[in-house]
Design a protein around this motif. Structure first.
Motif, PDB file in Angstrom:
ATOM      1  N   THR A   2       0.837  -1.207   0.000  1.00  0.00           N
ATOM      2  CA  THR A   2       0.000   0.000   0.000  1.00  0.00           C
ATOM      3  C   THR A   2       0.864   1.246   0.000  1.00  0.00           C
ATOM      4  O   THR A   2       1.835   1.336   0.743  1.00  0.00           O
ATOM      5  CB  THR A   2      -0.871   0.025   1.277  1.00  0.00           C
ATOM      6  N   LEU A   4       1.468   4.908   1.085  1.00  0.00           N
ATOM      7  CA  LEU A   4       0.977   5.782   2.144  1.00  0.00           C
ATOM      8  C   LEU A   4       0.425   7.066   1.520  1.00  0.00           C
ATOM      9  O   LEU A   4       0.843   7.476   0.443  1.00  0.00           O
ATOM     10  CB  LEU A   4       2.109   6.113   3.114  1.00  0.00           C
ATOM     11  N   LYS A   5      -0.510   7.694   2.256  1.00  0.00           N
ATOM     12  CA  LYS A   5      -1.078   8.965   1.779  1.00  0.00           C
ATOM     13  C   LYS A   5      -0.750  10.052   2.802  1.00  0.00           C
ATOM     14  O   LYS A   5      -0.461   9.750   3.963  1.00  0.00           O
ATOM     15  CB  LYS A   5      -2.602   8.846   1.677  1.00  0.00           C
ATOM     16  N   THR A   6      -0.850  11.305   2.363  1.00  0.00           N
ATOM     17  CA  THR A   6      -0.594  12.422   3.276  1.00  0.00           C
ATOM     18  C   THR A   6      -1.429  12.285   4.549  1.00  0.00           C
ATOM     19  O   THR A   6      -0.937  12.490   5.660  1.00  0.00           O
ATOM     20  CB  THR A   6      -0.879  13.762   2.555  1.00  0.00           C
ATOM     21  N   ASP A   8      -2.304   9.730   6.081  1.00  0.00           N
ATOM     22  CA  ASP A   8      -1.756   8.694   6.978  1.00  0.00           C
ATOM     23  C   ASP A   8      -0.617   9.236   7.840  1.00  0.00           C
ATOM     24  O   ASP A   8      -0.362   8.727   8.926  1.00  0.00           O
ATOM     25  CB  ASP A   8      -1.185   7.511   6.176  1.00  0.00           C
ATOM     26  N   VAL A   9       0.106  10.221   7.297  1.00  0.00           N
ATOM     27  CA  VAL A   9       1.375  10.616   7.946  1.00  0.00           C
ATOM     28  C   VAL A   9       1.402  12.048   8.496  1.00  0.00           C
ATOM     29  O   VAL A   9       2.274  12.394   9.279  1.00  0.00           O
ATOM     30  CB  VAL A   9       2.566  10.451   6.958  1.00  0.00           C
ATOM     31  N   SER A 220      -3.282  -6.092   3.108  1.00  0.00           N
ATOM     32  CA  SER A 220      -3.490  -4.707   2.694  1.00  0.00           C
ATOM     33  C   SER A 220      -4.791  -4.620   1.905  1.00  0.00           C
ATOM     34  O   SER A 220      -5.023  -3.688   1.166  1.00  0.00           O
ATOM     35  CB  SER A 220      -2.322  -4.216   1.846  1.00  0.00           C
ATOM     36  N   ILE A 241      -1.863  -1.797   6.024  1.00  0.00           N
ATOM     37  CA  ILE A 241      -2.687  -0.599   5.849  1.00  0.00           C
ATOM     38  C   ILE A 241      -3.634  -0.820   4.679  1.00  0.00           C
ATOM     39  O   ILE A 241      -3.173  -1.215   3.593  1.00  0.00           O
ATOM     40  CB  ILE A 241      -1.800   0.625   5.576  1.00  0.00           C
ATOM     41  N   PRO A 242      -4.964  -0.625   4.821  1.00  0.00           N
ATOM     42  CA  PRO A 242      -5.635  -0.273   6.067  1.00  0.00           C
ATOM     43  C   PRO A 242      -5.761  -1.486   6.990  1.00  0.00           C
ATOM     44  O   PRO A 242      -5.590  -2.617   6.540  1.00  0.00           O
ATOM     45  CB  PRO A 242      -7.013   0.190   5.582  1.00  0.00           C
ATOM     46  N   HIS A 259      -1.290  -0.613  15.882  1.00  0.00           N
ATOM     47  CA  HIS A 259      -1.462  -0.307  14.458  1.00  0.00           C
ATOM     48  C   HIS A 259      -0.945   1.109  14.213  1.00  0.00           C
ATOM     49  O   HIS A 259      -1.359   2.033  14.916  1.00  0.00           O
ATOM     50  CB  HIS A 259      -2.948  -0.387  14.091  1.00  0.00           C
ATOM     51  N   ASP A 260      -0.033   1.270  13.293  1.00  0.00           N
ATOM     52  CA  ASP A 260       0.426   2.620  12.933  1.00  0.00           C
ATOM     53  C   ASP A 260       0.905   2.595  11.484  1.00  0.00           C
ATOM     54  O   ASP A 260       1.164   1.517  10.930  1.00  0.00           O
ATOM     55  CB  ASP A 260       1.523   3.119  13.900  1.00  0.00           C
ATOM     56  N   PRO A 261       1.026   3.757  10.845  1.00  0.00           N
ATOM     57  CA  PRO A 261       1.461   3.744   9.445  1.00  0.00           C
ATOM     58  C   PRO A 261       2.973   3.664   9.264  1.00  0.00           C
ATOM     59  O   PRO A 261       3.456   3.243   8.218  1.00  0.00           O
ATOM     60  CB  PRO A 261       0.932   5.078   8.906  1.00  0.00           C
TER      61      PRO A 261
END
Ligand code: 2YJ
Length: 276
Positions: A2, A4-6, A8-9, A220, A241-242, A259-261
């Motif tokens: 996956t 990552l997206k903005t 997420d972070v 994922s 993720i997710p 759970h974390d990105p």
């Protein structure tokens, strides 16, 4: 894997203290203690404060993710490293990192995210580090993995790295993947090394969940675990993720979930790159 997206972070820098506090409540270990647990033998010392970490944004493929490099830097900084994001991306960023005397480089494209220690030559892959960190988190949450049945969701690269680690900690695995061929292929490989009593597969999700209180979610895909299927007192380590739990399941599992990105994976990468 996956991307990552903005979203997420973007909150990682502002929330890192709070994240660490919550992680300690759930696992008994802070982010640094968890990373040190994985790299057993490595001791925390002032070397960390002298280690300059350059995070280099990469624009190739789908481009730089707004907030990604800053999130990685904030995790390294939180752990005590002297971390910065290079002003320039890509090859210019690499030159900048060397010119600014970086000791360690963190760099990610759409497929790979690695840490390179320029001093000792170690290269650490984020997926392997993430698997190791989450296996340690699951072990911490439930005390011991010896002879415990763990349901492994997802038999891709993350799942296969986690599988080896879980088995090395003495767990028995039930492997589940939406793709039955991938599930069978990972299980057969592991059975060759660990034996058929340690590695089970082909059960289907409902039966597999009824047999396992411990869940390692390396999938994922879409959400597919409902609260009704979860055992009471389940523990979930979910680097995928997710997360593969729906809202009911998240409520039911309460605080027994990690759970974390990015945080655990990055922390373990940094300490594994330092080496012992
Ligand atoms: O530099 C940037 O901003 C981008 N090139 C970062 C790309 C981040 N890469 C991913 O999201 C990959 N799917 C790997 C993520 C690993 C997280 N476990």
């Amino acid at each position: 894997m996956t991307r990552l997206k903005t979203a997420d972070v973007m909150n990682i820098p502002a929330m890192i203290q709070n994240y660490d506090y919550e992680l300690k409540k759930v696992t008994g270990l802070s982010l640094m203690e968890l990373a040190l647990e994985v790299t057993n033998g490595l001791k925390y010392d002032t070397q960390i404060h002298r280690t300059r970490v350059a995070v280099i944004p990469v624009t190739s493929g789908e481009g730089a993710i707004n907030g990604f490099s800053e999130a990685v830097q904030s995790i390294a900084f939180h752990l005590g490293f002297d971390a910065f994001v290079t002003k320039f991306p890509d090859v210019r960023g690499l030159a900048e990192a060397y010119n600014k005397k970086a000791d360690l480089i963190m760099i990610a494209d759409d497929h790979n995210f690695i840490a390179i220690n320029l001093g000792n030559g170690r290269v650490v892959n984020n997926t392997e580090a993430t698997a190791a960190g989450y296996v340690a988190a699951l072990k911490q949450m439930c005390g011991s993995l010896v002879d415990q049945t763990v349901l492994l969701l997802g038999a891709g690269f993350l799942g296969s790295c986690a599988a080896e680690r879980l088995l090395q900690h003495g767990a028995r695995l039930i492997i589940h993947d939406l793709d039955q061929e991938i599930e069978r292929s990972l299980a057969s490989k592991l059975i060759t090394n660990y034996g058929g009593t340690k590695v089970l597969y082909g059960y289907g999700i409902t039966r597999a969940l009824s047999m396992s209180r411990l869940i390692f979610d390396a999938s994922s895909g879409d959400v597919f675990i409902h609260g009704g299927l979860l055992q009471d007192n389940s523990f979930v380590a979910a680097p995928g993720i997710p997360i593969g739990l729906n809202e009911d399941a998240i409520l039911k599992v309460g605080t027994r979930v990690v759970h974390d990105p990015l945080q655990i994976g990055v922390a373990v990468m940094l300490f594994q790159a330092l080496g012992s």
